[in-house]
Design an enzyme around this catalytic site. Structure first.
Site, PDB file in Angstrom:
ATOM      1  N   PRO A 134     -18.584 -69.226   4.553  1.00 49.20           N
ATOM      2  CA  PRO A 134     -17.717 -69.365   5.650  1.00 49.20           C
ATOM      3  C   PRO A 134     -17.855 -68.082   6.589  1.00 49.20           C
ATOM      4  O   PRO A 134     -17.671 -67.065   6.329  1.00 49.20           O
ATOM      5  CB  PRO A 134     -16.156 -69.470   5.200  1.00 49.20           C
ATOM      6  CG  PRO A 134     -16.669 -69.429   3.576  1.00 49.20           C
ATOM      7  CD  PRO A 134     -17.756 -69.163   3.350  1.00 49.20           C
ATOM      8  N   GLU A 135     -17.761 -68.522   7.985  1.00 47.29           N
ATOM      9  CA  GLU A 135     -18.146 -67.507   8.848  1.00 47.29           C
ATOM     10  C   GLU A 135     -16.713 -67.345   9.808  1.00 47.29           C
ATOM     11  O   GLU A 135     -15.784 -68.122   9.536  1.00 47.29           O
ATOM     12  CB  GLU A 135     -19.262 -67.792   9.935  1.00 47.29           C
ATOM     13  CG  GLU A 135     -20.404 -67.661   9.246  1.00 47.29           C
ATOM     14  CD  GLU A 135     -20.991 -66.136   9.166  1.00 47.29           C
ATOM     15  OE1 GLU A 135     -20.376 -65.056   9.840  1.00 47.29           O
ATOM     16  OE2 GLU A 135     -22.301 -66.040   8.688  1.00 47.29           O
TER      17      GLU A 135
END
Ligand SMILES: [Zn+2]
Length: 271
Positions: free
Chosen positions: A2-3
């Site tokens: 996840p960014e």
């Protein structure tokens, strides 16, 4: 992994479920994720009302009316499940609200974390201590980049990944922003003219905003029983597109690997 846009999408998905609601129960189904949960986490959160959700870099923030903030990081594989029908072995934290909504923090690789700090000392939380400005905030612009990169001989790509210069940027968004700004990833940070830094700061914001918008449109699918928050697919400009045409000039996108990390770029229009 996840960014920042996935974390932002997660926070926006959790907000309507949590904000204004009392946490009826918090169940920790193990003692730790990447590191141990605070020993008094359950006691301090149970019965508290969530006042606000927010985000700092890739950390989600859940403020309560007791002056505490729960800080979650999704690590490599973490995500929140909404109203899960069944609880699985990787659902490590269960939370229930006064409206009967249930959330499960699922993280099979356990590189994520869940902490609790006093809201008024959030800035003293270890990972936030030397963290640079939020890329989507007003403090991050060409002038800030000019100051931060002055005299730096390191490649601009490495400098943008440095959390002290700008917070929360990962490899994907740095590659895409450099393509959008037409700046070569290997260019020395201190040797980029101010006008190009203005364009770079704008490009960073643009790729993040576009990804958050894509996440928002997929959010509708998450907010349903057993929905999962935190991941969405998106088409990148250059990231993962080796051998395909550059979206700006149609030259062939190249990939270079330095210290195990891939850089995707256009050798024609990025200078
Ligand atoms: Zn190009």
């Amino acid at each position: 992994m996840p960014e920042l846009p996935e974390v932002e999408t997660t926070v926006r998905g959790l907000a309507p479920i949590l904000e204004g609601h009392r946490i009826e129960s918090l169940e920790l189904r193990r003692a730790d994720l990447r590191w141990p949960f605070p020993p008094d986490l359950r006691q301090r959160v149970t019965g508290a009302v969530v006042t606000r959700l927010g985000r700092r870099a890739k950390y989600g923030l859940i403020d309560t009316d007791r002056g505490d903030t729960m800080i979650f990081h999704l690590g490599m594989s973490g995500h929140w499940r909404i109203d899960p029908v069944e609880i699985g072995r990787h659902d490590h934290v269960l939370l229930e609200t006064d409206a009967g909504r249930r959330l499960a923090l699922n993280d099979h690789r356990r590189f994520g974390s869940l902490d609790l700090v006093r809201t008024d000392s959030l800035g003293a939380y270890g990972p936030f201590l030397r963290m640079g400005p939020e890329p989507l905030g007003g403090e991050f612009d060409g002038a800030a980049l000019e100051t931060a990169l002055a005299g730096r001989a390191a490649p601009v790509k490495a400098l943008l990944l440095d959390q002290r210069i700008v917070a929360g940027l990962g490899n994907i968004y740095v590659c895409d922003a450099l393509n959008l700004a037409q700046i070569a990833p290997g260019r020395a940070g201190g040797r980029i003219a101010r006008a190009r830094l203005d364009r770079l700061a704008g490009a960073v914001k643009e790729v993040l905003v576009a990804a958050i918008a894509a996440g928002g449109s997929s959010l509708r699918d998450y907010v349903r029983p057993d929905g999962e928050l935190g991941y969405f697919s998106k088409e990148w400009r250059v990231y993962g597109r080796e051998g395909l045409p550059c979206p700006r000039c149609a030259a062939v996108i190249r990939r270079r690997v330095d210290s195990g990390r891939s850089t995707f770029y256009c050798p024609n229009c990025q200078r």
